[in-house]
Design an enzyme around this catalytic site. Structure first.
Site: not given
Length: 502
Positions: A263, A300
């Site tokens: 990720e 994020c």
């Protein structure tokens, strides 16, 4: 009582130290030293994980569920120390760390409940048809099976939920895979405490000690050694695009390439449609400012882009967002390197042709102040540098000419973790036209909210097309994340005694 770290790696239940150490760089409190991991430490941990695999992969779902629950219990028993050390290392407030610990232990318990049900195994059975013409059919059973030892990299921005005992570790252990964790050097003491909790759970549950190892380290050499070790069968990673790509390339270049579940980054665009902008522009602007600055923007899912159609309502939105961000003080970031990266990204945006600076506070040392910029859609579409994540409290407003140009922006986006629509009933037609585009761009599409809350639940998808993640079909949050560390095996005409325990 003050916690004094032992500073050792944890390899197959043993505390192991090496010849070299690295110094932590805490936001406050004393500086401690930790053993610097080497390729030899990695090899010891990987071999221990392989030695544990046959027994651990053959355990029942109930055994693994009890193990996950015991890990949660051991973490909670160390809760005060974890909060205290985590606050010193990261500068995060105690309330944030307590909440993140609850998320971590809640995830462990959720996964325990999930694997008890057994649905994640996707079991299928085609009974034999011995009389079928022209050819008989054999008896076939399919089930998902663990893939082998998994390497996990602790994340910088989540010292608990995405680190030593976080989502990747929990998913791999739930799947039946031993884990080797590379702790993040920004919070080694926090990672050590969680690692000790997992080790205690292994002893309580009577499992092979090689099921879990934690190797600390501050060098790229150790990370490379981990992903290239031939006994490692998959990698879970949360971090920067640059570091993730380097590890991804190493995984792909192995003689036996392995999956890299990374990720990596996202700007998480918000599309503020005209009627929503006219009716709720002020509220959306204030909410966006709060989301941008939450945790110094170190999420994020931080919504870095706001896309709207130029006009008076856009002017009002810009004024409100600027005023709201002006009231936000500079915040301490999680590490010196993160603060330096934020300043570099800020300077790149601010120095780009056609970008107007609306707000740029003083960001010195390890602190970051909110920054806000605006740009025309034409300029943004022509400058790829403006489409990349700046990790921290920075927002960029893109003014489009009309709905058609909004659609062009949507189609030009790279892969994202999230895309958001702010809309009212009158925006429905435009929203419907954008949906086929946005669902191809993001792992999560949301309406009239902000993406910085990632719920740990069965239906959550935290991933997306590249570069948001390296595997568009996977998620690093939610129960579906367990499937990353399983592979389907078909058993044809096997006696019951040879079938795996499922």
């Amino acid at each position: 009582m003050t916690h004094i770290p032992h500073g050792a790696h944890l390899i197959a239940g043993l505390r192991v130290k090496g010849a070299s150490v690295f110094a932590a760089s805490p936001a406050t409190g004393p500086v401690h030293h930790y053993s610097e991991g080497t390729p030899d430490h990695v090899a010891q941990a990987a071999m221990a994980a392989e030695a544990a695999f046959d027994a651990y992969s053959a355990t029942s779902r109930e055994t693994r569920a009890a193990f996950l629950g015991q890990i949660a219990q051991e973490i909670d028993a160390r809760g005060d120390a974890i909060t205290r050390v985590g606050a010193q290392e990261t500068g995060l407030p105690e309330a944030r760390l307590i909440g993140e610990r609850g998320r971590m232990t809640g995830q462990l318990r959720l996964f325990a409940d999930h694997i008890r049900k057994g649905d994640y195994l996707d079991r299928r059975h085609d009974p034999a048809l011995l009389d079928r013409q022209p050819l008989p059919r054999p008896d076939m059973r399919m089930v998902q099976r663990p893939i082998g030892p998994v390497a996990v990299f602790g994340a910088s921005n989540f010292p608990l939920a995405f680190s030593v005992g976080g989502g990747d570790t929990a998913a791999a252990l739930a799947a039946g895979c031993p884990v080797v964790v590379k702790g993040h050097p920004a919070h080694p003491g926090t990672g050590e405490l969680v690692g000790d909790a997992i080790a205690a759970a292994i002893v309580t549950c009577g499992l092979h000690p090689g099921v879990f190892s934690l190797v600390q380290g501050s060098t790229h050499q150790m990370g490379a050694a981990l992903v290239t070790h031939p006994l490692i069968r998959a990698v879970g990673f949360t971090g920067s695009l640059r570091a993730g790509l380097a590890l991804f390339d190493l995984c792909a270049a192995r003689p036996d390439p392995i999956p890299f579940f990374g990720e990596l980054g996202s700007v998480n665009p918000m599309f503020i449609l005209p009627e929503a902008l006219a009716i709720r522009g002020d509220a959306i602007a204030k909410g966006w400012a709060a989301s941008l600055t939450m945790g110094a923007g170190q999420f994020c899912t931080n919504p870095g882009l706001a896309i709207l159609i130029d006009g008076n309502a856009a002017d009002a939105f810009v004024a409100t967002a600027t005023a709201a961000l002006q009231d936000s003080a500079a915040q301490l970031m999680l590490a010196d390197s993160i603060a330096a990266g934020f300043r570099a990204g800020r300077d790149l945006v601010a120095g780009s042709a056609g970008v107007t600076t609306l707000l740029s506070g003083d960001s010195a040392g390890r602190h970051a102040a909110p920054c806000l910029y605006e740009v025309s859609a034409d300029t943004w579409l022509a400058n790829d540098d403006l489409a990349h994540e700046v990790f921290g409290p920075l927002g960029l407003i893109i003014r489009a000419k009309d709905a058609a140009q909004v659609a062009v922006i949507a189609r030009s986006l790279q892969g994202q973790l999230t895309c958001t629509l702010h809309l009212e009933d009158g925006d429905m037609a435009q929203a419907q036209s954008l949906m086929p585009v946005l669902e191809r761009k993001a792992g999560r599409v949301l309406a009239n909210g902000f993406p910085t809350g990632v719920e740990v639940a069965d239906s959550m998808v935290h991933g997306g097309p590249y570069p948001a993640s390296t595997n568009f079909g996977a998620t690093s949050v939610g129960t579906l994340s367990i499937r990353r560390f399983l592979r389907p095996v078909c058993y044809q005409n096997l006696p019951e005694a040879l079938l795996p325990i499922t």
